[in-house]
Design a protein around this motif. Sequence first.
Motif, mmCIF file in Angstrom:
data_model
loop_
_atom_site.group_PDB
_atom_site.id
_atom_site.type_symbol
_atom_site.label_atom_id
_atom_site.label_comp_id
_atom_site.label_asym_id
_atom_site.label_seq_id
_atom_site.Cartn_x
_atom_site.Cartn_y
_atom_site.Cartn_z
ATOM 1 N N UNK A 1 0.801 -1.211 0.000
ATOM 2 C CA UNK A 1 0.000 0.000 0.000
ATOM 3 C C UNK A 1 0.837 1.266 0.000
ATOM 4 N N UNK A 2 1.924 1.281 0.788
ATOM 5 C CA UNK A 2 2.793 2.459 0.829
ATOM 6 C C UNK A 2 3.460 2.685 -0.525
ATOM 7 N N UNK A 3 3.848 1.595 -1.178
ATOM 8 C CA UNK A 3 4.449 1.690 -2.507
ATOM 9 C C UNK A 3 3.439 2.251 -3.505
ATOM 10 N N UNK A 4 2.199 1.811 -3.407
ATOM 11 C CA UNK A 4 1.148 2.313 -4.300
ATOM 12 C C UNK A 4 0.937 3.807 -4.103
ATOM 13 N N UNK A 5 0.988 4.259 -2.845
ATOM 14 C CA UNK A 5 0.828 5.691 -2.571
ATOM 15 C C UNK A 5 1.982 6.494 -3.158
ATOM 16 N N UNK A 6 3.205 5.949 -3.068
ATOM 17 C CA UNK A 6 4.359 6.628 -3.662
ATOM 18 C C UNK A 6 4.221 6.697 -5.181
ATOM 19 N N UNK A 7 3.753 5.617 -5.767
ATOM 20 C CA UNK A 7 3.553 5.583 -7.214
ATOM 21 C C UNK A 7 2.490 6.588 -7.646
ATOM 22 N N UNK A 8 1.429 6.688 -6.854
ATOM 23 C CA UNK A 8 0.381 7.656 -7.158
ATOM 24 C C UNK A 8 0.930 9.076 -7.087
ATOM 25 N N UNK A 9 1.808 9.311 -6.128
ATOM 26 C CA UNK A 9 2.431 10.639 -6.007
ATOM 27 C C UNK A 9 3.262 10.940 -7.247
ATOM 28 N N UNK A 10 4.061 9.979 -7.703
ATOM 29 C CA UNK A 10 4.890 10.186 -8.894
ATOM 30 C C UNK A 10 4.012 10.492 -10.101
ATOM 31 N N UNK A 11 2.967 9.718 -10.290
ATOM 32 C CA UNK A 11 2.090 9.920 -11.449
ATOM 33 C C UNK A 11 1.441 11.300 -11.399
ATOM 34 N N UNK A 12 1.006 11.717 -10.202
ATOM 35 C CA UNK A 12 0.381 13.028 -10.064
ATOM 36 C C UNK A 12 1.367 14.152 -10.380
#
Length: 413
Positions: free
Chosen positions: A29-40
Amino acid sequence: MTFHSMWAELLPIGRSSASGGYRRFAWTGADADCRAWFKAQAESRGLTYELDRNGNQWAWLGDPTAGDAVVTGSHLDSVPDGGAFDGPLGVVSSFAALDELRARQVTLAKPLALVNFGDEEGARFGLACVGSRLAAGQLTVEQAHRLTDADGVTLPQAMERAGYDAGTIGPDPERLARIGAFVELHVEQGRALDLSGDRIGIASAIWPHGRWRFDFRGEANHAGTTRLADRRDPMLSYAETVLAARREARLAGAVATFGKIAVEPNGVNAIPSLVRGWLDSRAADQRTLDTVVTGVEKAAREYADAHGIELDVVRESFTPVVEFDHALRDELARILGRDTGTGAGTGADLKVPVLGTGAGHDAGILSGTIPTAMLFVRNPTGVSHSPAEYAAEDDCVAGVTALADVLEGLARR
């Protein structure tokens, strides 16, 4: 967004309230949040966003297919209870450097890309730089499918549970062929820059390094009723081997660490039947590393024989010495207004010193395929892989400026 605002936005993701460190493990989940931040961040800047076949994230300024691209970036995952800077500093600095180039109104002649490589630390599946290894063909699909975490979840299963099609993983030569240079900015994992008084450094090479698993097998028995003379306790052999590793590394001028251990049956009142320890060893050259590891294994076998213990040693990963591309390294030095000391300059008055590192990086993995280089930002504590890891904000900003200068110089050629 400013460097400070981006940093503040990313800082809480995956942070443990108990330790203050980070648990950003691959495909969690933490990795997914980091990925979402990068995409944003990519989309907010109007960049072309891509997720490649191995789960690495890309943000492009310019045509991704044009070739000879200049790429920068790092990773967002962490070791268990790791620090805030290892990896994320390079990613945040990449976006900040792009913003600075736009503020300068620079016209680039080459495509520019920012990347977040997946699973660089190897905290979940035990192998570092999985995303870049897969892309470079240094990790086969079959080997990747055999990677499992502590709960027995395979890498493909973890990727699929995170919503990614693991059936596409594998070498990505077409993508790498479009890259002319990769420059990774990273917090220094040591105190060389702090001791020299410099904010920024240029990497020369990555020491050869590897991971070895030592399996000590004895006999489980009752801790209260078994005489000391009757015991086949693998913990004793393991403990003696830990001390031997320290001794061998000190004598050779290298480093050796047993930082992970698994014990069976893992009971307070039970003599273990198995002690499994993982050795991480690194040295400035291959011969020295071989000397250390050979010495540790020899000592371990002697201790095991003395206690009636069976021992298996397995090399789980290995990376030979990585010499970063000399021409690219010298070009970075020229762009930053300095000489590396390999030409007309003496090297004695360098304001951007050139230094080696014992830490592995995605840039090291890619170096066998494309020209790569690294910039280091001063770490006054010298501490890494720990919540105490630190870089002052003015040093981070200096790193952003240096990275922007480098990207401008490389992409305008």
